[in-house]
Enzyme design. Structure first.
Site, PDB file in Angstrom:
ATOM      1  N   CYS A 191     -21.216  19.580  14.752  1.00  0.00           N
ATOM      2  CA  CYS A 191     -20.877  20.992  14.530  1.00  0.00           C
ATOM      3  C   CYS A 191     -22.050  21.760  13.929  1.00  0.00           C
ATOM      4  O   CYS A 191     -23.082  21.902  14.569  1.00  0.00           O
ATOM      5  CB  CYS A 191     -19.607  21.118  13.694  1.00  0.00           C
ATOM      6  SG  CYS A 191     -18.856  22.773  13.857  1.00  0.00           S
ATOM      7  N   HIS A 242     -15.465  18.852  17.024  1.00  0.00           N
ATOM      8  CA  HIS A 242     -14.993  17.984  15.937  1.00  0.00           C
ATOM      9  C   HIS A 242     -14.085  16.892  16.495  1.00  0.00           C
ATOM     10  O   HIS A 242     -12.889  16.844  16.192  1.00  0.00           O
ATOM     11  CB  HIS A 242     -14.240  18.800  14.895  1.00  0.00           C
ATOM     12  CG  HIS A 242     -15.119  19.557  13.958  1.00  0.00           C
ATOM     13  ND1 HIS A 242     -15.867  18.947  12.972  1.00  0.00           N
ATOM     14  CD2 HIS A 242     -15.375  20.890  13.866  1.00  0.00           C
ATOM     15  CE1 HIS A 242     -16.541  19.860  12.289  1.00  0.00           C
ATOM     16  NE2 HIS A 242     -16.268  21.040  12.812  1.00  0.00           N
ATOM     17  N   GLU A 278     -13.853  14.078  15.524  1.00  0.00           N
ATOM     18  CA  GLU A 278     -13.374  13.242  14.418  1.00  0.00           C
ATOM     19  C   GLU A 278     -12.125  13.798  13.742  1.00  0.00           C
ATOM     20  O   GLU A 278     -11.495  13.098  12.929  1.00  0.00           O
ATOM     21  CB  GLU A 278     -14.484  13.073  13.375  1.00  0.00           C
ATOM     22  CG  GLU A 278     -14.675  14.233  12.409  1.00  0.00           C
ATOM     23  CD  GLU A 278     -15.445  15.415  12.970  1.00  0.00           C
ATOM     24  OE1 GLU A 278     -15.712  16.366  12.217  1.00  0.00           O
ATOM     25  OE2 GLU A 278     -15.792  15.390  14.176  1.00  0.00           O
TER      26      GLU A 278
END
Length: 305
Positions: A142, A235, A237
């Site tokens: 990011c 993102h 994750e």
């Protein structure tokens, strides 16, 4: 194989509840193998949440993985207990002589500032440069992806008219690249950002290869230096409820925020999220660890250059 985490890290108990196999340092020392050494520079405000998200995805690995957490001296976290930072994080200055098989640098809530206005810009760019000679492969996420592309390759970022917020469909441009091993032709990724990098700027730099993009959210993944640097704008994750937490936080503050796109069942916040990115998130991190960390790093970690 297990993850080797610092003793008493909160993520250990949280992940054990998910049946993810983790061990602490005390038990790991009984295993006579060289673990992969991964350092995480965690710039996110809610550090324990980010630790847990990343550790969860690093759990499917070919070897024991030893996790360390790095912090910068020029910024003090306001949302994480000081004792946690003192116990589990180490200043970059104390780690600069070390070498690591892999590094993850997270996003940060500073994307609407010019890069040079960020109070830790000088220190973090020093870390970016250090990683090139002390880490086998670095994964920028990011804001860190935008910052790394700007610092290393002069790629600018651009403000968006409104926040890129939701779950977006992506495609692979080089489907045979090892980072996409096992990926479907299309896959979903969470995004939560106010700025972007643009395809036309990436394509002007011969050292960069655009690997994945989205019609809605634009550039997703860029690789450089034969896989020693990956820049990921989304993102992957994120846990299932992260966007929900961000949305409800902004609503409670009266901030202008739209419902995250393609996220809630029938776009209804009361029905919860439809999780469509978890499988590819696991593939992304396991492929990175396998093909660009484990298979590329020297056995003698001091040989990393």
């Amino acid at each position: 194989m297990p993850l080797n985490l610092p003793d008493k890290l909160p993520a250990i108990e949280l992940l054990k509840e998910e049946n993810i196999f983790v061990i602490d340092n005390s038990r790991a020392t009984q295993q006579d193998i060289r673990p992969l050494r991964i350092v995480i520079l965690n710039l996110m405000p809610l550090k324990i949440t980010t630790e847990t998200d990343l550790v969860r995805l690093l759990s499917n690995t070919p070897l024991q993985v030893e996790i360390s957490f790095m912090k910068i001296k020029s910024h003090t976290s306001k949302n994480t207990p000081i004792e946690h930072m003192k116990t589990f994080y180490t200043d970059f200055d104390k780690m600069r002589e070390d070498r690591y098989d892999g590094m993850i640098i997270t996003g940060a809530p500073v994307e609407q500032m010019d890069f040079e206005e960020v109070n830790y810009w000088d220190e973090i760019t020093e870390i970016f440069d250090w990683a090139r000679t002390h880490v086998t492969s670095t994964l920028y996420i990011c804001w860190a992806a935008q910052a790394g592309l700007y610092h290393h390759y002069g790629i600018p970022k651009y403000a968006l008219d409104k926040k890129m917020f939701g779950i977006f469909k992506h495609r692979t441009l080089l489907p045979l690249h090892p980072i996409f091993r096992g990926f479907d032709d299309e896959f979903y990724v969470p995004h939560s950002r106010h700025t972007e990098v643009r395809k036309e700027d990436i394509l002007k730099v011969p050292e960069l290869t655009l690997l994945s993009e989205s019609d809605d959210s634009g550039v997703y993944m860029v690789v450089a230096r034969g896989g020693r640097e990956f820049f990921v704008t989304g993102h992957s994750e994120y846990s299932p409820l992260t966007l929900d937490t961000e949305y409800r936080r902004d609503v409670s503050k009266g901030l202008p925020i739209e419902i995250p796109r393609n996220y809630y069942v029938n776009d209804d916040p009361d029905k919860g999220p439809l999780v469509r990115w978890r499988g590819h998130a696991n593939l992304l991190f396991s492929n990175w660890l396998n093909y660009f960390v484990y298979q590329e790093t020297p056995y003698n970690i001091e040989d990393i250059r």
